[in-house]
Design a protein around this motif. Structure first.
Motif, PDB file in Angstrom:
ATOM      1  N   ALA A  57       0.808  -1.217   0.000  1.00  0.00           N
ATOM      2  CA  ALA A  57       0.000   0.000   0.000  1.00  0.00           C
ATOM      3  C   ALA A  57       0.840   1.266   0.000  1.00  0.00           C
ATOM      4  CB  ALA A  57      -0.930   0.008   1.212  1.00  0.00           C
ATOM      5  N   PHE A  58       2.180   1.107  -0.056  1.00  0.00           N
ATOM      6  CA  PHE A  58       3.043   2.279  -0.071  1.00  0.00           C
ATOM      7  C   PHE A  58       4.247   1.943  -0.943  1.00  0.00           C
ATOM      8  CE2 PHE A  58       5.382   5.814   2.174  1.00  0.00           C
ATOM      9  CZ  PHE A  58       4.440   6.793   1.897  1.00  0.00           C
ATOM     10  N   PHE A  59       5.124   2.875  -1.145  1.00  0.00           N
ATOM     11  CA  PHE A  59       6.258   2.664  -2.033  1.00  0.00           C
ATOM     12  C   PHE A  59       7.092   1.473  -1.573  1.00  0.00           C
ATOM     13  CE2 PHE A  59       5.261   7.230  -2.074  1.00  0.00           C
ATOM     14  CZ  PHE A  59       4.901   7.361  -3.415  1.00  0.00           C
ATOM     15  N   SER A  60       7.376   0.574  -2.498  1.00  0.00           N
ATOM     16  CA  SER A  60       7.979  -0.712  -2.155  1.00  0.00           C
ATOM     17  C   SER A  60       9.370  -0.584  -1.540  1.00  0.00           C
ATOM     18  CB  SER A  60       8.067  -1.593  -3.405  1.00  0.00           C
ATOM     19  OG  SER A  60       8.837  -0.954  -4.418  1.00  0.00           O
ATOM     20  N   VAL A  61      10.070   0.509  -1.829  1.00  0.00           N
ATOM     21  CA  VAL A  61      11.422   0.665  -1.307  1.00  0.00           C
ATOM     22  C   VAL A  61      11.433   0.702   0.221  1.00  0.00           C
ATOM     23  CG1 VAL A  61      11.376   3.203  -1.373  1.00  0.00           C
ATOM     24  CG2 VAL A  61      13.557   1.992  -1.544  1.00  0.00           C
ATOM     25  N   PHE A  62      10.303   1.146   0.835  1.00  0.00           N
ATOM     26  CA  PHE A  62      10.228   1.234   2.291  1.00  0.00           C
ATOM     27  C   PHE A  62      10.106  -0.142   2.950  1.00  0.00           C
ATOM     28  CE2 PHE A  62       9.063   5.507   1.050  1.00  0.00           C
ATOM     29  CZ  PHE A  62       9.687   6.290   2.001  1.00  0.00           C
ATOM     30  N   ALA A  63       9.853  -1.176   2.178  1.00  0.00           N
ATOM     31  CA  ALA A  63       9.726  -2.529   2.735  1.00  0.00           C
ATOM     32  C   ALA A  63      11.075  -3.223   2.898  1.00  0.00           C
ATOM     33  CB  ALA A  63       8.828  -3.374   1.843  1.00  0.00           C
ATOM     34  N   LYS A  64      12.138  -2.593   2.457  1.00  0.00           N
ATOM     35  CA  LYS A  64      13.450  -3.225   2.536  1.00  0.00           C
ATOM     36  C   LYS A  64      13.943  -3.318   3.975  1.00  0.00           C
ATOM     37  CE  LYS A  64      15.256  -2.043  -2.048  1.00  0.00           C
ATOM     38  NZ  LYS A  64      16.370  -1.387  -2.782  1.00  0.00           N
ATOM     39  N   LEU A  65      14.484  -4.502   4.315  1.00  0.00           N
ATOM     40  CA  LEU A  65      15.121  -4.709   5.613  1.00  0.00           C
ATOM     41  C   LEU A  65      16.630  -4.732   5.435  1.00  0.00           C
ATOM     42  CD1 LEU A  65      12.868  -7.536   7.126  1.00  0.00           C
ATOM     43  CD2 LEU A  65      12.930  -5.145   7.832  1.00  0.00           C
ATOM     44  N   HIS A  66      17.328  -4.329   6.477  1.00  0.00           N
ATOM     45  CA  HIS A  66      18.788  -4.372   6.428  1.00  0.00           C
ATOM     46  C   HIS A  66      19.222  -5.826   6.259  1.00  0.00           C
ATOM     47  CE1 HIS A  66      22.971  -3.985   7.732  1.00  0.00           C
ATOM     48  NE2 HIS A  66      22.852  -2.697   7.449  1.00  0.00           N
ATOM     49  N   PRO A  67      20.159  -6.102   5.367  1.00  0.00           N
ATOM     50  CA  PRO A  67      20.520  -7.500   5.059  1.00  0.00           C
ATOM     51  C   PRO A  67      21.078  -8.291   6.237  1.00  0.00           C
ATOM     52  CG  PRO A  67      22.078  -5.933   4.066  1.00  0.00           C
ATOM     53  CD  PRO A  67      20.904  -5.140   4.555  1.00  0.00           C
ATOM     54  N   THR A  68      21.667  -7.647   7.211  1.00  0.00           N
ATOM     55  CA  THR A  68      22.255  -8.380   8.342  1.00  0.00           C
ATOM     56  C   THR A  68      21.597  -8.049   9.678  1.00  0.00           C
ATOM     57  OG1 THR A  68      23.965  -6.676   8.631  1.00  0.00           O
ATOM     58  CG2 THR A  68      24.494  -8.555   7.198  1.00  0.00           C
ATOM     59  N   LYS A  69      21.112  -6.823   9.846  1.00  0.00           N
ATOM     60  CA  LYS A  69      20.551  -6.406  11.134  1.00  0.00           C
ATOM     61  C   LYS A  69      19.028  -6.526  11.186  1.00  0.00           C
ATOM     62  CE  LYS A  69      24.345  -3.224  12.250  1.00  0.00           C
ATOM     63  NZ  LYS A  69      25.241  -3.672  11.172  1.00  0.00           N
ATOM     64  N   ASN A  70      18.387  -6.799  10.046  1.00  0.00           N
ATOM     65  CA  ASN A  70      16.958  -7.117   9.986  1.00  0.00           C
ATOM     66  C   ASN A  70      16.056  -6.021  10.543  1.00  0.00           C
ATOM     67  OD1 ASN A  70      14.941  -8.954   9.147  1.00  0.00           O
ATOM     68  ND2 ASN A  70      14.608  -9.594  11.272  1.00  0.00           N
ATOM     69  N   PHE A  71      16.272  -4.763  10.151  1.00  0.00           N
ATOM     70  CA  PHE A  71      15.392  -3.666  10.535  1.00  0.00           C
ATOM     71  C   PHE A  71      15.125  -2.799   9.294  1.00  0.00           C
ATOM     72  CE2 PHE A  71      19.536  -1.744  10.798  1.00  0.00           C
ATOM     73  CZ  PHE A  71      19.342  -0.419  10.422  1.00  0.00           C
ATOM     74  N   PRO A  72      13.987  -2.072   9.263  1.00  0.00           N
ATOM     75  CA  PRO A  72      13.609  -1.287   8.075  1.00  0.00           C
ATOM     76  C   PRO A  72      14.464  -0.025   7.927  1.00  0.00           C
ATOM     77  CG  PRO A  72      11.986  -0.972   9.799  1.00  0.00           C
ATOM     78  CD  PRO A  72      12.945  -2.022  10.307  1.00  0.00           C
ATOM     79  N   TYR A  73      15.626  -0.174   7.342  1.00  0.00           N
ATOM     80  CA  TYR A  73      16.598   0.923   7.320  1.00  0.00           C
ATOM     81  C   TYR A  73      16.203   2.054   6.373  1.00  0.00           C
ATOM     82  CZ  TYR A  73      18.530  -0.870   2.892  1.00  0.00           C
ATOM     83  OH  TYR A  73      18.699  -1.263   1.591  1.00  0.00           O
ATOM     84  N   VAL A  74      15.503   1.738   5.265  1.00  0.00           N
ATOM     85  CA  VAL A  74      15.092   2.798   4.342  1.00  0.00           C
ATOM     86  C   VAL A  74      14.078   3.725   5.012  1.00  0.00           C
ATOM     87  CG1 VAL A  74      13.925   3.316   2.155  1.00  0.00           C
ATOM     88  CG2 VAL A  74      15.553   1.408   2.289  1.00  0.00           C
ATOM     89  N   SER A  75      13.091   3.130   5.679  1.00  0.00           N
ATOM     90  CA  SER A  75      12.087   3.912   6.398  1.00  0.00           C
ATOM     91  C   SER A  75      12.734   4.796   7.459  1.00  0.00           C
ATOM     92  CB  SER A  75      11.067   2.964   7.043  1.00  0.00           C
ATOM     93  OG  SER A  75      10.092   3.680   7.748  1.00  0.00           O
ATOM     94  N   LEU A  76      13.685   4.226   8.189  1.00  0.00           N
ATOM     95  CA  LEU A  76      14.391   4.970   9.232  1.00  0.00           C
ATOM     96  C   LEU A  76      15.152   6.162   8.650  1.00  0.00           C
ATOM     97  CD1 LEU A  76      15.508   5.261  12.159  1.00  0.00           C
ATOM     98  CD2 LEU A  76      17.330   3.671  11.491  1.00  0.00           C
ATOM     99  N   LEU A  77      15.847   5.942   7.554  1.00  0.00           N
ATOM    100  CA  LEU A  77      16.662   6.998   6.959  1.00  0.00           C
ATOM    101  C   LEU A  77      15.809   8.114   6.358  1.00  0.00           C
ATOM    102  CD1 LEU A  77      19.471   4.866   5.224  1.00  0.00           C
ATOM    103  CD2 LEU A  77      19.652   6.234   7.311  1.00  0.00           C
ATOM    104  N   VAL A  78      14.696   7.752   5.716  1.00  0.00           N
ATOM    105  CA  VAL A  78      13.841   8.767   5.100  1.00  0.00           C
ATOM    106  C   VAL A  78      13.175   9.634   6.164  1.00  0.00           C
ATOM    107  CG1 VAL A  78      11.761   9.166   3.725  1.00  0.00           C
ATOM    108  CG2 VAL A  78      13.444   7.480   2.978  1.00  0.00           C
ATOM    109  N   LEU A  79      12.569   9.011   7.179  1.00  0.00           N
ATOM    110  CA  LEU A  79      11.927   9.784   8.244  1.00  0.00           C
ATOM    111  C   LEU A  79      12.952  10.651   8.975  1.00  0.00           C
ATOM    112  CD1 LEU A  79       9.381   7.292   9.862  1.00  0.00           C
ATOM    113  CD2 LEU A  79       8.927   9.169   8.304  1.00  0.00           C
ATOM    114  N   GLY A  80      14.125  10.097   9.204  1.00  0.00           N
ATOM    115  CA  GLY A  80      15.173  10.873   9.849  1.00  0.00           C
ATOM    116  C   GLY A  80      15.607  12.062   9.011  1.00  0.00           C
TER     117      GLY A  80
END
Length: 433
Positions: free
Chosen positions: A297-320
């Motif tokens: 329901a939103f831009f697919s790039v925000f669904a990416k998880l960090h490959p090793t730490k398993n957290f939504p890093y794209v969402s974190l970086l954009v909001l930050g």
């Protein structure tokens, strides 16, 4: 609790007292606690039943059904992309403002500091959730030390119960008092926001049917007691006029009872509290765009998880990144009103209405946790939130409506593009992270 006790209570204490203009300013803090507790019942029912990453995104989708739910959940993510960075920025701006007690920064220096706070928070959150939990505990210890010091200072050096004895002096229950209470409650409610942050991390919570409601109610009651004791403590030492005019009221309070050196140390602890709040809020909000994107329901790039730490890093970086820009542009009073105006319609009131609709469709036994006296708390929450929305003043009310209108237009455009591309896949419930 770390999210709730940010810079808010230290910055708005003077604003609340000035707005109420009398010893009855304590009622605004009680009103904020009552609303938070009532609204916490709504969050508890929804959070325990849908313990998924994203919180309100899932609640609105389920509450309003397949068609309207997709629209409401999109609208929530849309406004989150604006108001979540505002929340983060408000704490960073407050951090910068209060640091002026120790070292005057000037306009540009203050802006540079608030932006630096946001960047440092992003760097700290760029790691696994287990490590973040340990950092949160450490930050919360600093919060408790600060509040206990302030409260004990009033007990030992002031006439601690005097503000309570005189809180009804000159009080008249008329329209002027209710209007002032509404305006003051906008600021006090802001200081309670965050009791629901656990719902945004629902997919990472063990035994959510027990721990999500428990987390919220313990936090609300505990913070309400701490806020009231802190206000009483400050008012027992400083005269009301000084409280209403001060930019660093708690620092001046500590200076009065323990001298300038202690006041500097207290200010440093308050900055610790503000930093802890930004940390906790940013953690929760980073999961919302991720949840929506994972649901299609939103831009697919925000669904990416960090490959090793398993957290939504794209969402974190954009909001930050957006929060960093906001921290350079706005003042804290503007930010507080804007945050509430944007959230009340799309999130708080809509979520309550969605709970009623879901109860009618599924029945009350569907929920993993059920509030007492349903639907009275839900109706009360809707009415009180409507009053708070009105108290944000016409300009901010219009801004909240404008954001919702822009989100509606964006949804219509997105739907047309999806139909053109033949993408009508229905949304599905998110699995746990």
């Amino acid at each position: 609790m770390t999210d709730m006790v940010g810079i808010g209570p230290f910055v708005v204490l003077s604003v609340v007292a000035e707005t109420m203009n009398g010893p009855w300013f304590l009622y605004a803090w009680i009103a904020g606690a009552v609303l938070s507790f009532i609204d916490g019942m709504i969050w508890s029912e929804l959070g325990s039943t849908f313990p998924l990453a994203g919180g309100s995104y899932n609640f609105l989708k389920e509450g309003f059904g397949p068609k309207a739910g997709k629209f409401m959940s999109f609208l929530f993510v849309w406004q989150t992309m604006i108001q979540a960075p505002l929340v983060i920025a408000s704490a960073a701006i407050g951090f910068s403002q209060y640091s002026g007690y120790i070292f005057p920064l000037g306009f540009w220096g203050s802006k540079a500091l608030s932006g630096t706070v946001v960047i440092f928070i992003i760097l700290l959150l760029y790691r696994k959730i287990e490590t973040i939990g340990k950092i949160s505990v450490l930050l919360w210890v600093g919060v408790l030390i600060t509040l206990v010091w302030i409260i004990s200072g009033g007990v030992m050096h002031g006439s601690f119960l005097e503000p309570v004895k005189h809180m009804n002096d000159g009080l008249e229950l008329n329209s002027a008092f209710l209007l002032a209470l509404g305006f003051a409650s906008v600021k006090s409610v802001y200081s309670y926001l965050g009791y629901y942050n656990v719902c945004h991390l629902g997919g990472e919570i063990q035994q959510p049917e027990k721990n999500i409601p428990r987390s919220m109610f313990i936090s609300i009651v505990g913070i309400a007691v701490l806020y009231l004791l802190m206000n009483i403590s400050v008012a027992s030492v400083l005269p009301l006029k000084q409280i209403t005019q001060s930019k660093f009221v708690v620092s001046e309070f500590v200076q009065q009872i323990a001298g300038p050196g202690a006041a500097t140390l207290a200010t440093m602890l308050i900055l610790w509290v503000a930093f802890a709040s930004v940390f906790s809020a940013t953690l929760g909000y980073s999961r919302i765009p991720y949840a929506a994107a994972k649901d299609g329901a939103f831009f697919s790039v925000f669904a990416k998880l960090h490959p090793t730490k398993n957290f939504p890093y794209v969402s974190l970086l954009v909001l930050g990144g957006v929060a960093f820009v906001f921290s350079l542009l706005f003042k804290i009073k503007e930010v507080i009103d804007a945050i509430l105006a944007m959230r009340i319609l799309v999130q708080f009131i809509a979520q309550a209405i969605g709970l009623i609709a879901l109860s009618k469709r599924k029945g009350r036994s569907f929920f993993k946790w059920r509030m007492p006296l349903y639907p009275i708390p839900v109706i009360l929450a809707i009415l009180i939130w409507a009053g708070i929305f009105y108290s944000t003043r016409p300009y901010m009310m219009l801004s909240g409506v404008a954001v919702a209108a822009a989100g509606t237009l964006a949804y219509v455009i997105k739907s047309k593009i999806n139909r053109k591309n033949g993408n009508n896949t229905p949304a599905t419930i998110l699995p746990n992270e």
